[in-house]
Motif scaffolding. Structure first.
Motif, short mmCIF file in Angstrom:
data_model
loop_
_atom_site.label_atom_id
_atom_site.label_comp_id
_atom_site.label_asym_id
_atom_site.label_seq_id
_atom_site.Cartn_x
_atom_site.Cartn_y
_atom_site.Cartn_z
N ILE A 146 0.82 -1.21 0.00
CA ILE A 146 0.00 0.00 0.00
C ILE A 146 0.85 1.26 0.00
CG2 ILE A 146 -1.68 1.35 1.33
CD1 ILE A 146 -2.77 -1.34 2.38
N LEU A 147 1.81 1.33 0.94
CA LEU A 147 2.57 2.56 1.14
C LEU A 147 3.76 2.71 0.20
CD1 LEU A 147 2.60 2.74 5.06
CD2 LEU A 147 1.11 3.94 3.45
N ASP A 148 4.42 1.61 -0.14
CA ASP A 148 5.65 1.72 -0.93
C ASP A 148 5.43 1.48 -2.42
OD1 ASP A 148 7.03 2.25 1.39
OD2 ASP A 148 7.50 0.15 1.78
N VAL A 149 4.28 0.95 -2.77
CA VAL A 149 3.97 0.73 -4.19
C VAL A 149 2.74 1.55 -4.59
CG1 VAL A 149 3.40 -0.94 -5.98
CG2 VAL A 149 4.96 -1.60 -4.14
N GLY A 150 1.62 1.27 -3.95
CA GLY A 150 0.38 1.92 -4.34
C GLY A 150 0.39 3.43 -4.19
N PHE A 151 0.83 3.92 -3.01
CA PHE A 151 0.78 5.36 -2.75
C PHE A 151 1.73 6.15 -3.66
CE2 PHE A 151 1.76 9.31 -0.61
CZ PHE A 151 0.51 9.76 -0.19
N PRO A 152 3.01 5.76 -3.80
CA PRO A 152 3.89 6.53 -4.69
C PRO A 152 3.42 6.52 -6.14
CG PRO A 152 5.18 5.12 -3.25
CD PRO A 152 3.75 4.70 -3.09
N VAL A 153 2.98 5.35 -6.62
CA VAL A 153 2.49 5.27 -8.01
C VAL A 153 1.28 6.18 -8.20
CG1 VAL A 153 1.40 3.77 -9.71
CG2 VAL A 153 3.40 2.96 -8.44
N ALA A 154 0.35 6.15 -7.25
CA ALA A 154 -0.84 7.00 -7.34
C ALA A 154 -0.47 8.48 -7.30
CB ALA A 154 -1.81 6.67 -6.21
N ALA A 155 0.44 8.84 -6.39
CA ALA A 155 0.86 10.25 -6.26
C ALA A 155 1.52 10.74 -7.55
CB ALA A 155 1.82 10.40 -5.08
N ILE A 156 2.38 9.92 -8.12
CA ILE A 156 3.08 10.32 -9.35
C ILE A 156 2.11 10.44 -10.52
CG2 ILE A 156 4.78 9.56 -11.06
CD1 ILE A 156 6.36 8.33 -8.71
N LEU A 157 1.25 9.45 -10.68
CA LEU A 157 0.31 9.48 -11.80
C LEU A 157 -0.67 10.64 -11.70
CD1 LEU A 157 -0.55 5.69 -12.33
CD2 LEU A 157 0.87 7.17 -13.77
N ILE A 158 -1.23 10.85 -10.50
CA ILE A 158 -2.22 11.91 -10.33
C ILE A 158 -1.59 13.28 -10.58
CG2 ILE A 158 -3.67 13.10 -8.63
CD1 ILE A 158 -4.22 10.34 -7.39
N THR A 159 -0.40 13.51 -10.02
CA THR A 159 0.24 14.82 -10.22
C THR A 159 0.63 15.04 -11.68
OG1 THR A 159 2.38 13.87 -9.55
CG2 THR A 159 1.08 15.01 -7.85
N ARG A 160 1.10 14.00 -12.34
CA ARG A 160 1.51 14.12 -13.74
C ARG A 160 0.31 14.36 -14.67
NH1 ARG A 160 6.54 12.70 -15.56
NH2 ARG A 160 5.65 12.13 -17.60
N LEU A 161 -0.81 13.74 -14.36
CA LEU A 161 -1.97 13.81 -15.25
C LEU A 161 -2.86 15.03 -14.99
CD1 LEU A 161 -3.05 10.05 -15.27
CD2 LEU A 161 -1.83 11.29 -17.07
N THR A 162 -2.77 15.61 -13.79
CA THR A 162 -3.72 16.67 -13.44
C THR A 162 -3.08 18.04 -13.20
OG1 THR A 162 -3.61 16.13 -11.07
CG2 THR A 162 -5.27 14.98 -12.40
N LEU A 163 -1.76 18.08 -13.02
CA LEU A 163 -1.12 19.34 -12.63
C LEU A 163 -0.04 19.76 -13.62
CD1 LEU A 163 -0.68 18.60 -8.81
CD2 LEU A 163 -2.50 19.95 -9.88
N GLN A 164 0.19 21.06 -13.67
CA GLN A 164 1.30 21.59 -14.46
C GLN A 164 2.61 21.34 -13.72
OE1 GLN A 164 0.91 22.86 -17.56
NE2 GLN A 164 -1.28 22.36 -17.36
N GLU A 165 3.73 21.58 -14.42
CA GLU A 165 5.04 21.21 -13.90
C GLU A 165 5.32 21.80 -12.51
OE1 GLU A 165 8.71 19.11 -14.46
OE2 GLU A 165 6.81 19.10 -15.57
N GLU A 166 5.14 23.09 -12.35
CA GLU A 166 5.44 23.73 -11.06
C GLU A 166 4.50 23.24 -9.97
OE1 GLU A 166 5.94 28.19 -9.07
OE2 GLU A 166 5.56 27.96 -11.22
#
Length: 240
Positions: free
Chosen positions: A103-123
């Protein structure tokens, strides 16, 4: 990045590496005995999560190389620690470790990276990751407060590891100075809290020297540690 900030960044890498490696003695004992005994895997699972997020933050942020390098090593060493729990922990702890790591070392980092990359601008991506990293560090740095409270209650710092507290204080100070020089508030806030906590623990050593209390504890038959293994180790986590 100028020469002064580079010097403090490299110095922070050195002190962080020393803290990441500080539990080696514990895990050598684990391998020798083929048992994790009563140690808890949660601090190491959280440390691995923190290292993953800080590494990605360092990769995304301009001039974040020194943050990425030390936490890249953190991923390696904390993965070894977690793997040793999966090998030598009792069945219940092994299952708990596996679930937390998934959950914490696979699921959470992958979710955080994907969500930020798909929904937010670079900064905005960088700021969101920095907020997550800093928040996780602050929560982890606050975990020894219960142990510090017991030191005050018993008036003995016998089982509060001095070398680790000193290292946390120095490491927090170095990274805080680095953060000020490069204007990174996320690194500054998270490591500033580490510096304050480490300094507070050193004050407790001064106020309650353990050598004055050993005899009293032995006379009362209180031989058990004041701090559980998981609390002794928790300060090894989240070094940037």
């Amino acid at each position: 990045m100028d020469l002064i900030s580079f010097f403090f960044g490299v110095s922070g890498n050195v002190t962080s590496l020393m803290i990441f490696l500080s539990p080696i003695g514990t895990f050598l004992k684990v391998v020798k005995n083929k048992s994790t005994e009563k140690y808890d895997s949660l601090p190491y699972v959280c440390a691995l999560l923190s290292s993953c997020l800080w590494t990605y933050y360092g990769i995304k942020k301009p001039d974040g190389l020194l943050v990425a390098t030390v936490n890249g090593f953190g991923i390696l060493i904390e993965s070894v620690y977690v793997a040793l729990f999966l090998l030598f922990a009792p069945t219940k702890m092994k299952a708990k470790t596996m679930a937390m790591a998934a959950i914490l070392d696979v699921g959470f980092p992958v979710a955080a990276i994907l969500i930020t990359r798909l929904t937010l601008q670079e900064e905005a991506q960088i700021n969101t990751l920095g907020f997550l990293c800093a928040g996780l560090n602050i929560i982890t740095y606050g975990s020894p407060l219960a142990a510090m409270g017991r030191v005050v209650t018993t008036k003995s710092a016998e089982y509060l590891p001095f070398s680790l507290s000193f290292s946390i204080c120095i490491n927090g100070a170095i990274w805080t100075i680095y953060a000020i020089l490069v204007h990174d508030y996320f690194i500054g806030v998270s490591n500033g809290s580490g510096f304050v906590l480490g300094a507070a623990q050193l004050v407790l050593y001064y106020m309650y020297p353990s050598k004055h209390k050993v005899g009293a504890l032995e006379e009362k038959g209180q031989h058990e540690p004041l701090i559980l293994p998981s609390e002794q180790e928790v300060d090894c986590n989240n070094q940037v």
